[in-house]
Design a protein around this motif. Structure first.
Motif, mmCIF file in Angstrom:
data_model
loop_
_atom_site.group_PDB
_atom_site.id
_atom_site.type_symbol
_atom_site.label_atom_id
_atom_site.label_comp_id
_atom_site.label_asym_id
_atom_site.label_seq_id
_atom_site.Cartn_x
_atom_site.Cartn_y
_atom_site.Cartn_z
ATOM 1 N N VAL A 141 1.078 -0.906 0.020
ATOM 2 C CA VAL A 141 -0.199 0.003 0.265
ATOM 3 C C VAL A 141 0.761 1.194 0.135
ATOM 4 O O VAL A 141 1.973 1.424 0.785
ATOM 5 C CB VAL A 141 -1.124 0.099 1.205
ATOM 6 C CG1 VAL A 141 -1.744 1.431 1.088
ATOM 7 C CG2 VAL A 141 -1.818 -1.182 1.127
ATOM 8 N N VAL A 142 0.648 2.162 -0.891
ATOM 9 C CA VAL A 142 1.347 3.499 -1.067
ATOM 10 C C VAL A 142 0.398 4.467 -1.075
ATOM 11 O O VAL A 142 -0.561 4.419 -1.490
ATOM 12 C CB VAL A 142 2.236 3.251 -2.309
ATOM 13 C CG1 VAL A 142 3.255 2.212 -2.375
ATOM 14 C CG2 VAL A 142 1.454 3.335 -3.602
ATOM 15 N N VAL A 143 1.021 5.754 -1.020
ATOM 16 C CA VAL A 143 0.633 6.967 -1.216
ATOM 17 C C VAL A 143 0.491 7.524 -2.826
ATOM 18 O O VAL A 143 1.527 7.409 -3.117
ATOM 19 C CB VAL A 143 1.128 8.364 -0.643
ATOM 20 C CG1 VAL A 143 0.478 9.651 -0.796
ATOM 21 C CG2 VAL A 143 1.390 7.973 0.985
ATOM 22 N N SER A 144 -0.771 7.298 -3.123
ATOM 23 C CA SER A 144 -1.015 7.611 -4.612
ATOM 24 C C SER A 144 -0.571 8.962 -5.201
ATOM 25 O O SER A 144 0.037 9.466 -5.994
ATOM 26 C CB SER A 144 -2.130 6.796 -5.305
ATOM 27 O OG SER A 144 -2.075 5.536 -5.169
ATOM 28 N N SER A 145 -1.335 9.792 -4.329
ATOM 29 C CA SER A 145 -1.324 11.200 -4.493
ATOM 30 C C SER A 145 -1.746 12.019 -3.311
ATOM 31 O O SER A 145 -2.195 11.533 -2.304
ATOM 32 C CB SER A 145 -2.596 11.550 -5.643
ATOM 33 O OG SER A 145 -3.694 11.196 -5.105
ATOM 34 N N VAL A 146 -1.213 13.396 -3.102
ATOM 35 C CA VAL A 146 -1.334 14.105 -2.187
ATOM 36 C C VAL A 146 -2.205 15.324 -2.469
ATOM 37 O O VAL A 146 -1.858 16.147 -3.550
ATOM 38 C CB VAL A 146 -0.031 14.568 -1.449
ATOM 39 C CG1 VAL A 146 -0.056 15.404 -0.462
ATOM 40 C CG2 VAL A 146 0.812 13.433 -1.132
ATOM 41 N N GLY A 154 3.648 18.112 1.745
ATOM 42 C CA GLY A 154 5.076 18.263 2.269
ATOM 43 C C GLY A 154 5.518 17.373 3.624
ATOM 44 O O GLY A 154 6.758 17.285 3.954
ATOM 45 N N LYS A 155 4.720 16.545 4.060
ATOM 46 C CA LYS A 155 4.817 15.700 4.813
ATOM 47 C C LYS A 155 4.735 14.096 4.393
ATOM 48 O O LYS A 155 5.756 13.318 4.702
ATOM 49 C CB LYS A 155 4.109 15.816 6.164
ATOM 50 C CG LYS A 155 4.317 16.974 6.755
ATOM 51 C CD LYS A 155 3.270 17.050 8.061
ATOM 52 C CE LYS A 155 3.420 18.357 9.021
ATOM 53 N NZ LYS A 155 2.577 18.579 10.059
ATOM 54 N N LEU A 156 3.685 13.748 3.780
ATOM 55 C CA LEU A 156 3.764 12.511 2.836
ATOM 56 C C LEU A 156 4.010 12.693 1.468
ATOM 57 O O LEU A 156 3.728 13.782 0.961
ATOM 58 C CB LEU A 156 2.429 11.900 3.254
ATOM 59 C CG LEU A 156 2.033 11.622 4.477
ATOM 60 C CD1 LEU A 156 0.487 10.650 4.584
ATOM 61 C CD2 LEU A 156 3.173 10.248 5.189
ATOM 62 N N HIS A 157 4.578 11.870 0.876
ATOM 63 C CA HIS A 157 4.843 11.838 -0.635
ATOM 64 C C HIS A 157 4.214 10.806 -1.587
ATOM 65 O O HIS A 157 4.313 9.718 -1.210
ATOM 66 C CB HIS A 157 6.244 12.306 -0.932
ATOM 67 C CG HIS A 157 6.819 13.304 -0.262
ATOM 68 N ND1 HIS A 157 7.329 13.021 1.235
ATOM 69 C CD2 HIS A 157 6.967 14.688 -0.433
ATOM 70 C CE1 HIS A 157 7.641 14.279 1.811
ATOM 71 N NE2 HIS A 157 7.407 15.261 0.706
ATOM 72 N N ALA A 158 3.829 11.154 -2.827
ATOM 73 C CA ALA A 158 3.568 10.056 -3.428
ATOM 74 C C ALA A 158 4.784 8.921 -3.847
ATOM 75 O O ALA A 158 5.718 9.152 -3.984
ATOM 76 C CB ALA A 158 3.167 10.610 -5.042
#
Length: 362
Positions: A141-146, A154-158
């Motif tokens: 599981v990843v961050v797809s978009s912010v 600025g704290k989490l990134h794709a």
């Protein structure tokens, strides 16, 4: 001037006036028509649509054609004559403009959205095909978009890999939202992540990523309802044991997923999935191989028939409407998942056409 001649002249002038008005009058409609079909087992401009490296592949034959629909652009305004011509024609469909471009979406926005859906459908096609062949695929599981100006900016990134939310392990993208919404707007939530750069470097080196960071975010209220959000879209990133490259330009949307997955299965297994037959089809596909419905089914049937297809793999939820207007010479095959499709192709090769799951009109 004789009365008959005057009447004919007046009628002609009225007809010309109506035609001119029809050309000048713009109507809020768009047109859908059959688009090109592409054999996923073949080449486009000298390059294979499916290129697999790092794993043994096998010779294929026949056709597994994906199908497309051609639509008028968002900025194109149909006139009344074009709309009436489309309504009367059999090989095109005229629909309200907002059906294709809702909420005032521009052509550029629609193209971008279709490109993203096409890219996602390729990933799911690869995953579904390899799962069908019992070839392991690593998923995370990843961050797809912010979202811009959100607590996460600025704290989490794709590309950041999400391991935990408030100490609870994350296994699926939907787990992230469930865990965040356990907080109330204004409360803090802590993400444990592997930064995108660390994950990418480990993947390039062929190693498991190590080293996590904790990021604490203050939730905010969602615009549409009273629930906590942090402004990210979670998704799934896959690591494949070998390279599968799908090369096809100027195509968008998710509806080629099924045909891509079958093409991959055919290239990775001995024998020939089609038995040399011309088969076309459509349908979205998810990571587990489930086939979903698509739009423009009647146009895709016409495009497949015109290209020479004899059989058409049809998503279960599109079967009824497809059966109501099936082109002559085309046999519909009902499909619910990739395994259904494979079994139907087995029956075709064996000549058991009577055992094929069919579509019927309501």
């Amino acid at each position: 001037m004789p009365r008959r001649t005057a009447t004919m002249l007046a009628s002609t002038l009225i007809l010309i006036a109506l035609l001119c008005a029809g050309v000048l009058i713009k109507v809020p409609y768009a047109e859908m028509s059959p688009g090109p079909t592409v054999n996923t087992l073949g080449d486009v401009e000298g390059d294979p649509v499916l290129r697999i490296t790092g794993h043994k592949t096998y010779k294929t034959s026949g056709n597994l054609n994906m199908t497309t629909v051609r639509v008028t652009g968002a900025d194109y305004s149909m006139n009344l004559v074009e709309a009436v011509s489309g309504w009367l024609g059999h090989d095109s469909v005229v629909v309200p403009h907002d059906t294709l471009y809702p909420d005032g979406k521009t052509e550029e926005e629609s193209t971008q959205e279709n490109a993203e859906e096409f890219s996602q459908s390729q990933e799911s096609a690869k995953v579904a095909a390899l799962k069908e062949l019992n070839i392991p695929v690593t998923s995370r599981v990843v961050v797809s978009s912010v979202v811009k100006d959100s607590p996460s900016q600025g704290k989490l990134h794709a590309g950041d890999v999400i391991k935990y939310v408030d100490g609870t392990a994350v296994e699926k993208p939907e787990d992230v939202a469930k865990l965040v919404t356990k907080r109330k707007p204004g409360q803090d939530v802590t993400f444990t992540v592997i930064p995108a750069k660390t994950a990418a470097a480990a993947e390039k080196a062929g190693k498991e990523p190590e080293g996590t960071e904790k990021v604490t975010l203050t939730t905010v209220k969602a615009p549409d309802e009273d629930r906590a959000i942090v402004g990210i879209q979670a998704g799934t990133d896959h690591t494949f044991p070998f390279d599968i490259d799908i090369k096809l330009a100027d195509v968008g949307g998710p509806s080629a997923g099924l045909m891509f997955s079958l093409g991959i299965v055919d290239k990775l297994t001995p024998g020939q999935l089609t038995g040399g037959k011309f088969i076309a089809g459509t349908g979205t596909i998810d990571d587990d191989g489930k086939v979903g419905p698509i739009g423009g089914i009647t146009m895709k049937l016409v495009g497949a028939r015109d290209a020479g297809a004899r059989y058409f793999l049809t998503p279960d939820e599109n079967c009824e409407s497809a059966a109501e207007d099936t082109p002559d010479g085309l046999t519909l095959i009902r499909v619910k998942n990739i395994d259904d499709a494979k079994k139907s192709l087995d029956k075709l090769r064996a000549g058991d056409t009577a055992g094929l799951p069919s579509c019927s009109a309501g």
